[in-house]
Design an enzyme around this catalytic site. Structure first.
Site, PDB file in Angstrom:
ATOM      1  N   TRP A  74     -62.356  19.002 -34.131  1.00  0.00           N
ATOM      2  CA  TRP A  74     -63.637  19.525 -33.653  1.00  0.00           C
ATOM      3  C   TRP A  74     -64.662  19.453 -34.769  1.00  0.00           C
ATOM      4  CZ3 TRP A  74     -63.295  25.574 -32.594  1.00  0.00           C
ATOM      5  CH2 TRP A  74     -62.599  26.209 -33.629  1.00  0.00           C
ATOM      6  N   HIS A 122     -85.427  18.320 -29.799  1.00  0.00           N
ATOM      7  CA  HIS A 122     -86.102  17.218 -29.098  1.00  0.00           C
ATOM      8  C   HIS A 122     -85.555  15.878 -29.572  1.00  0.00           C
ATOM      9  CE1 HIS A 122     -89.200  19.862 -27.210  1.00  0.00           C
ATOM     10  NE2 HIS A 122     -88.739  20.648 -28.173  1.00  0.00           N
ATOM     11  N   HIS A 153     -98.141  16.686 -22.937  1.00  0.00           N
ATOM     12  CA  HIS A 153     -97.610  17.955 -23.443  1.00  0.00           C
ATOM     13  C   HIS A 153     -98.614  19.085 -23.182  1.00  0.00           C
ATOM     14  CE1 HIS A 153     -94.820  15.281 -25.594  1.00  0.00           C
ATOM     15  NE2 HIS A 153     -94.058  16.334 -25.759  1.00  0.00           N
ATOM     16  N   ASP A 194     -88.245  19.036 -22.159  1.00  0.00           N
ATOM     17  CA  ASP A 194     -89.325  19.794 -22.798  1.00  0.00           C
ATOM     18  C   ASP A 194     -89.613  21.027 -21.952  1.00  0.00           C
ATOM     19  OD1 ASP A 194     -89.777  17.829 -24.761  1.00  0.00           O
ATOM     20  OD2 ASP A 194     -91.539  17.003 -23.765  1.00  0.00           O
ATOM     21  N   HIS A 245     -92.731  24.784 -25.558  1.00  0.00           N
ATOM     22  CA  HIS A 245     -92.792  23.781 -26.637  1.00  0.00           C
ATOM     23  C   HIS A 245     -94.228  23.576 -27.105  1.00  0.00           C
ATOM     24  CE1 HIS A 245     -92.210  20.142 -28.894  1.00  0.00           C
ATOM     25  NE2 HIS A 245     -92.556  19.311 -27.946  1.00  0.00           N
ATOM     26  N   HIS A 266     -83.873  14.254 -23.461  1.00  0.00           N
ATOM     27  CA  HIS A 266     -84.036  15.700 -23.631  1.00  0.00           C
ATOM     28  C   HIS A 266     -85.094  16.279 -22.719  1.00  0.00           C
ATOM     29  CE1 HIS A 266     -87.311  14.592 -26.506  1.00  0.00           C
ATOM     30  NE2 HIS A 266     -87.825  15.753 -26.160  1.00  0.00           N
TER      31      HIS A 266
HETATM   32  C1  23J Z   1     -94.027  17.363 -30.994  1.00  0.00           C
HETATM   33  C2  23J Z   1     -95.285  16.822 -31.159  1.00  0.00           C
HETATM   34  C3  23J Z   1     -95.658  15.695 -30.461  1.00  0.00           C
HETATM   35  C4  23J Z   1     -94.763  15.128 -29.566  1.00  0.00           C
HETATM   36  C5  23J Z   1     -93.495  15.677 -29.366  1.00  0.00           C
HETATM   37  C6  23J Z   1     -93.138  16.785 -30.099  1.00  0.00           C
HETATM   38  C7  23J Z   1     -92.538  15.085 -28.402  1.00  0.00           C
HETATM   39  O1  23J Z   1     -92.670  13.987 -27.942  1.00  0.00           O
HETATM   40  C8  23J Z   1     -91.415  15.872 -27.867  1.00  0.00           C
HETATM   41  O2  23J Z   1     -90.259  15.481 -28.005  1.00  0.00           O
HETATM   42  O3  23J Z   1     -91.672  16.897 -27.248  1.00  0.00           O
HETATM   43  S1  23J Z   1     -95.254  13.693 -28.688  1.00  0.00           S
HETATM   44 MN    MN Z   2     -89.672  16.882 -26.456  1.00  0.00          MN
END
Ligand code: 23J
Ligand code: MN
Length: 261
Positions: free
Chosen positions: A63, A71, A209, A77, A81, A75
């Site tokens: 293990w 991320h 986002h 979001d 986030h 994955h």
């Molecule tokens: C943090 C800042 C910008 C981005 C992202 C994360 C991601 O793509 C993510 O994996 O959430 S664009």
């Molecule tokens: Mn992400």
């Protein structure tokens, strides 16, 4: 009635008229990672630390423990986030019924092959709706770009030059419209994030986002095998970790789709 539906589903799975499509990329130390420009911090990928491997530390068992960013790879979001969703759901608060729902696939692989900075527009989503019906309430919009073909090669997957990464996505107005004027649960993509490679320059920055997570919707990234799904009619199942306070997690994503039988 419900029992009949489930029993016919079981029959369809056994008989092959419905099959399971794995929309998940393999997760390994080689999984490509998002590269944000200076001065932003970047996520670590997967590292495995051995606890025992059939040895003195554990003679009959192997293990390891994992080190991984939330991320990384295929994955999920969660709303918390992004700053616009900071008071929204964390992973543990996502209701399970929102993790299972219909999915539609908009195929822009020809466009994205010609132009890596291709951006989906509201008009194009409306064209899709005119042909296939409205986006599914409580379901997912999946954008097929053909980018899954590059997922084993970080350089090809990020497609970065002196002007930053060049990967397809959604324009800012489409992001706003999907978030505020549709009843979808979320959006899934084949690329490293739901935002296009150049989206750090958009107004607002990272509009997918910003708008999607700000409106309580979800993102799914680095999906595989969207080519195996019909434009409408598939059922998507996303299973992120129920991580308390989590902003995202590597996720197994599956779809029920029409089979060959
Ligand atoms: C943090 C800042 C910008 C981005 C992202 C994360 C991601 O793509 C993510 O994996 O959430 S664009
Ligand atoms: Mn992400």
């Amino acid at each position: 009635m419900a029992a009949d539906t489930l029993s016919s589903l079981i029959g369809a799975l056994t008989g092959g008229s419905v099959h399971i499509v794995d929309l998940t990329q393999p997760l390994s130390e080689q999984t490509p990672l998002l590269q944000l420009p200076e001065p932003f911090a970047n996520t670590p990928g997967l590292r495995r630390h051995e606890i025992s491997n059939f040895d003195d530390r554990g003679p009959a068992w192997s293990w390891s423990w994992l080190e991984i960013g939330e991320h990384v790879g295929t994955h999920f979001d969660a709303p918390n986030h992004w700053i616009t969703g900071r008071d929204g759901e964390d992973l543990a608060a996502v209701p399970p019924h929102r993790l299972v729902g219909p999915a539609v696939v908009i195929d822009k692989s020809a466009e994205a092959t010609k132009n890596p900075d291709y951006l989906l527009t509201v008009d194009e989503v409306k064209e899709f709706e005119a042909e296939h019906g409205p986006l599914p309430e409580g379901g997912w919009l999946l954008l097929r770009t053909g980018w899954d073909a590059y997922a084993a090669d970080q350089a090809a997957f990020l497609n970065a030059s002196e002007t930053g990464p060049h990967t397809p996505g959604f324009d800012a107005e489409c992001a706003r419209w999907l978030a505020h004027e549709t009843a979808i649960t979320g959006v899934g993509v084949e690329t490293v994030g739901t935002d296009a490679g150049q989206a750090y320059r958009f107004e607002p920055a990272f509009p997918m986002h910003n708008f999607l997570l700000g409106s309580g919707k979800y993102g799914l990234t680095q999906l595989a095998n969207l080519a195996a799904l019909p434009a409408t009619g598939a059922v998507l199942i996303a299973a992120p970790l129920k991580l308390v306070g989590g902003t995202g997690s590597p996720t197994r994503v599956l779809a029920l789709a029409p089979g060959t039988e």
